[in-house]
Design an enzyme around this catalytic site. Structure first.
Site, PDB file in Angstrom:
ATOM      1  N   LYS A 129     -12.994  -1.132   6.616  1.00 30.60           N
ATOM      2  CA  LYS A 129     -13.566  -2.033   5.605  1.00 30.60           C
ATOM      3  C   LYS A 129     -14.508  -3.049   6.244  1.00 30.60           C
ATOM      4  O   LYS A 129     -15.611  -3.246   5.770  1.00 30.60           O
ATOM      5  CB  LYS A 129     -12.460  -2.794   4.878  1.00 30.60           C
ATOM      6  CG  LYS A 129     -11.171  -2.040   4.728  1.00 30.60           C
ATOM      7  CD  LYS A 129     -11.094  -1.283   3.445  1.00 30.60           C
ATOM      8  CE  LYS A 129      -9.879  -0.388   3.478  1.00 30.60           C
ATOM      9  NZ  LYS A 129      -9.431   0.039   2.190  1.00 30.60           N
ATOM     10  N   TRP A 187       0.874  -1.178   0.000  1.00 28.33           N
ATOM     11  CA  TRP A 187       0.000   0.000   0.000  1.00 28.33           C
ATOM     12  C   TRP A 187       0.915   1.234   0.000  1.00 28.33           C
ATOM     13  O   TRP A 187       1.795   1.356   0.868  1.00 28.33           O
ATOM     14  CB  TRP A 187      -0.873  -0.046   1.263  1.00 28.33           C
ATOM     15  CG  TRP A 187      -1.815   1.096   1.444  1.00 28.33           C
ATOM     16  CD1 TRP A 187      -2.715   1.568   0.525  1.00 28.33           C
ATOM     17  CD2 TRP A 187      -1.969   1.906   2.615  1.00 28.33           C
ATOM     18  NE1 TRP A 187      -3.427   2.617   1.065  1.00 28.33           N
ATOM     19  CE2 TRP A 187      -2.985   2.848   2.334  1.00 28.33           C
ATOM     20  CE3 TRP A 187      -1.349   1.929   3.868  1.00 28.33           C
ATOM     21  CZ2 TRP A 187      -3.391   3.797   3.266  1.00 28.33           C
ATOM     22  CZ3 TRP A 187      -1.759   2.865   4.799  1.00 28.33           C
ATOM     23  CH2 TRP A 187      -2.777   3.790   4.498  1.00 28.33           C
ATOM     24  N   ASP A 214      -0.115  -4.987   9.737  1.00 27.33           N
ATOM     25  CA  ASP A 214      -1.156  -4.074   9.300  1.00 27.33           C
ATOM     26  C   ASP A 214      -2.381  -4.927   8.990  1.00 27.33           C
ATOM     27  O   ASP A 214      -2.384  -5.701   8.036  1.00 27.33           O
ATOM     28  CB  ASP A 214      -0.697  -3.309   8.054  1.00 27.33           C
ATOM     29  CG  ASP A 214      -1.755  -2.329   7.566  1.00 27.33           C
ATOM     30  OD1 ASP A 214      -2.848  -2.283   8.164  1.00 27.33           O
ATOM     31  OD2 ASP A 214      -1.489  -1.616   6.582  1.00 27.33           O
TER      32      ASP A 214
HETATM   33  N1  PGU Z   1      -3.464  -0.503   5.399  1.00 23.30           N
HETATM   34  C1  PGU Z   1      -3.797  -1.030   4.223  1.00 23.30           C
HETATM   35  C2  PGU Z   1      -3.079  -2.237   3.743  1.00 23.30           C
HETATM   36  C3  PGU Z   1      -4.807  -0.447   3.456  1.00 23.30           C
HETATM   37  O1  PGU Z   1      -5.124  -0.975   2.290  1.00 23.30           O
HETATM   38  C4  PGU Z   1      -5.467   0.714   3.929  1.00 23.30           C
HETATM   39  C5  PGU Z   1      -6.523   1.395   3.127  1.00 23.30           C
HETATM   40  C6  PGU Z   1      -5.083   1.202   5.189  1.00 23.30           C
HETATM   41  C7  PGU Z   1      -4.084   0.574   5.887  1.00 23.30           C
HETATM   42  C8  PGU Z   1      -5.699   2.416   5.814  1.00 23.30           C
HETATM   43  O2  PGU Z   1      -7.021   2.342   6.000  1.00 23.30           O
HETATM   44  P1  PGU Z   1      -7.815   3.315   6.979  1.00 23.30           P
HETATM   45  O3  PGU Z   1      -8.897   3.883   6.157  1.00 23.30           O
HETATM   46  O4  PGU Z   1      -6.865   4.344   7.457  1.00 23.30           O
HETATM   47  O5  PGU Z   1      -8.278   2.431   8.059  1.00 23.30           O
HETATM   48  N2  PGU Z   1      -6.401   1.341   1.770  1.00 23.30           N
HETATM   49  C9  PGU Z   1      -7.478   1.576   0.843  1.00 23.30           C
HETATM   50  C10 PGU Z   1      -8.238   2.855   1.121  1.00 23.30           C
HETATM   51  C11 PGU Z   1      -7.758   4.111   0.465  1.00 23.30           C
HETATM   52  C12 PGU Z   1      -6.441   4.584   1.031  1.00 23.30           C
HETATM   53  O6  PGU Z   1      -5.452   4.469   0.299  1.00 23.30           O
HETATM   54  O7  PGU Z   1      -6.423   5.049   2.182  1.00 23.30           O
HETATM   55  C13 PGU Z   1      -6.950   1.425  -0.559  1.00 23.30           C
HETATM   56  O8  PGU Z   1      -7.711   1.670  -1.486  1.00 23.30           O
HETATM   57  O9  PGU Z   1      -5.801   0.986  -0.726  1.00 23.30           O
END
Ligand code: PGU
Length: 414
Positions: free
Chosen positions: A259, A142, A223
Site C-alpha cells: 500500500k 483482516w 502486522d
Molecule cells: N495485513 C493486513 C492488515 C492487510 O490489510 C493486508 C491486505 C495484508 C496484511 C496483506 O497485504 P499484502 O498484499 O500481502 O502485503 N489487505 C487488503 C488487500 C487485499 C487482501 O485481502 O489481501 C484488504 O483489502 O484487506
C-alpha cells in the site's frame, strides 16, 4: 483401449467441492464480471486516483528507470533472506534508525512475499520453534489472519477489540482478554490503521497494552501493512511498534510495501524478529533460512530493489513521503465528502465514525443485507462486513455511494 477407459473414468478430483471465493479478493472477481459501466469497487484495499485508476508512484518509476539504466544490476538469485540492503532499510523504517534493536544487532530481517508472506513465514517459524502454539487475533481482523496462522499449525483465538456500541476501541475488554490469555501467547496487533475498523489505540493505550502483554510474558506480533497511511507520517505510524521495541523485549513484525509504495503485485515485504541479544538473533536467522528455503527458496528481486533505492536515497525518500501524504490526504478528503453527502441527504444515523476512523477503510456499520442491496441495486462492490475502501472512492463516485447508503438505511427502493 486402456487409455480411453482411464480417460472416461472419474477424475481423481471428482470429490472436490466448489470452494467459495475469497471474502475480499472475490469481490474484485465479481466486480470484473459485471459489465455495467457505472460499477464501483470499494472491496479491496487498493489505492485509486481521482480518476479511479491504480497509481504507480513517481518515485517508483524513477527508481525503476535507474534500475533499468544500471548495467551492473543482474537477475541472479537473492540470498534466502532476500536483499540485504532492503532488509536493513525496511527494519530502520519501522523501528527508527537509532532503535536499540538495530544498534545492538538484536534483530533479523528477511525479505518475504509482501505482508501476507511475512506473516506466514513468521507463523511457520513460531509453529516450529515457539513453545506456545496459540495466537490471539483482534475481533474483528483482516480475515486472512485466521487462515495464515491456522495453516501454519497454530491454534487461533480472539481478543476483544472493537466495540460496536461506541464504534471505538474496547480497551478494557482488550486488556482483560490479554490478561486472561495463557502466558506466552502470541498476540497479533495491527501496527496502525486497523483493518477493517479504522480504530487505533491512543499512544497512552498502546503503553497500557504493552504493559499488559509484557506482564503476561506474551509475544507481540505486529502486522504493519499501512505505515504512512494512518497519519500520513511514517514515523508517527510506527509509534506502537517502537513503544514495544524500546522496552528491550522480543517481538515479530511483518511489513508490507503493497500500500504505502503502491507495490501490490510486486509482493514486497519483510519479517523482522527482534530478540534479546545478537547471539540469539544470529541463531534465529539460521533457523529462519531453514523455514524459507523449502517454501520458495528465496524472494523476488525487482520490487525489493525498488524499495531499497527509495529508502536509501534522500531525494527519492523525501519525494516518497510527499506522495504518501498525498494518498493519505485524498483518503481523508473522501471521508469528509462522504460524510457531507450523507448529511445533505438527511440519512438517518450518526456517521461521524466515517470522519474519525483511520487509514484506508471505513467500517460503516452497514449489515450484510444492506451491502447486498447496495451491490445489487447500485453496483457498489464492498465486503459483506460493511467495510468500504475509502481509497477506491472519488469525487465522482461519492454521490452514488451516498445514494446507495441512504437507500439501504431508509429501506428505499433504488
Ligand atoms: N495485513 C493486513 C492488515 C492487510 O490489510 C493486508 C491486505 C495484508 C496484511 C496483506 O497485504 P499484502 O498484499 O500481502 O502485503 N489487505 C487488503 C488487500 C487485499 C487482501 O485481502 O489481501 C484488504 O483489502 O484487506
Amino acid at each position: 483401449m486402456e487409455a480411453t477407459a482411464s480417460a472416461a473414468a472419474a477424475s481423481v478430483f471428482d470429490h472436490l467441492e466448489q470452494a467459495p471465493e475469497d471474502p475480499i479478493l472475490g469481490i474484485t472477481v465479481a466486480y470484473n464480471k459485471d459489465p455495467h459501466p457505472g460499477k464501483v469497487n470499494l472491496g479491496v484495499g487498493a489505492y485509486r486516483t481521482e480518476e479511479g485508476k491504480p497509481l504507480i508512484l513517481n518515485v517508483v518509476r524513477r527508481a525503476e528507470e535507474r534500475l533499468l539504466a544500471d548495467r551492473s544490476k543482474n537477475k541472479e538469485y537473492l540470498p534466502i533472506t532476500g536483499l540485504a540492503d532492503f532488509n536493513k532499510r525496511s527494519a530502520m523504517l519501522i523501528l527508527g534508525s537509532d532503535s536499540p534493536a538495530v544498534v545492538e544487532k538484536r534483530l533479523v530481517t528477511a525479505q518475504c512475499l509482501s505482508g501476507t508472506g511475512s506473516l506466514r513465514v513468521g507463523a511457520e517459524f513460531l509453529a516450529r520453534h515457539y513453545g506456545v502454539k496459540l495466537v490471539f487475533l483482534p475481533t474483528p481482523t483482516w480475515g486472512n489472519h485466521f487462515k495464515v496462522f491456522m495453516n501454519a499449525g497454530l491454534a487461533v483465538k480472539t481478543y476483544r477489540y472493537y466495540d460496536n456500541k461506541t464504534r471505538g476501541l474496547d480497551y478494557e475488554g482488550m486488556l482483560e482478554d490479554i490478561g486472561a490469555a495463557p502466558s506466552g501467547s502470541v498476540i497479533l496487533l495491527h501496527a496502525c490503521a486497523h483493518n477493517p475498523t479504522g480504530v487505533d489505540p491512543t499512544p497512552q493505550q498502546w503503553e497500557g497494552i504493552r504493559q499488559a502483554i509484557r506482564n503476561r510474558g506474551h509475544l507481540p506480533f505486529f502486522d504493519s501493512a499501512y505505515q504512512g497511511f494512518a497519519s500520513g507520517s511514517l514515523d508517527k505510524d510506527a509509534l506502537a511498534v517502537r513503544t514495544f521495541v524500546a522496552d528491550g523485549g522480543e517481538c515479530f513484525i511483518a511489513q508490507s510495501f503493497a500500500k504505502n509504495m503502491g507495490l501490490y503485485g510486486e509482493r514486497v515485504g519483510a519479517l523482522s524478529i527482534v530478540s534479546k541479544s545478537s547471539g540469539v538473533a544470529t541463531r534465529v536467522e539460521s533457523q529462519l533460512k531453514l523455514v524459507i528455503r523449502p517454501m520458495y527458496s528465496n524472494p523476488p528481486i525487482h520490487g525489493a530493489s525498488i524499495v531499497a533505492l527509495v529508502l536509501g536515497d534522500g531525494d527519492l525518500f523525501s519525494e516518497w513521503t510527499v506522495e504518501l501524504k498525498g494518498m493519505a490526504d485524498r483518503i481523508i478528503s473522501m471521508r469528509h465528502k462522504l460524510y457531507d453527502a450523507l448529511r445533505a441527504r438527511g440519512t438517518p444515523g450518526d456517521w461521524t465514525h466515517i470522519l474519525k476512523q483511520i487509514g484506508m477503510f471505513s467500517f460503516t456499520g452497514l449489515n450484510k443485507e444492506q451491502v447486498q442491496f447496495m451491490t445489487r441495486e447500485y453496483r457498489i462492490y464492498m465486503t459483506l462486513d460493511g467495510r468500504i475502501s475509502m481509497a477506491g472512492l472519488s469525487l465522482k463516485t461519492v454521490p452514488l455511494l451516498a445514494d446507495a447508503i441512504h437507500a439501504a438505511v431508509t429501506g428505499a427502493k433504488a
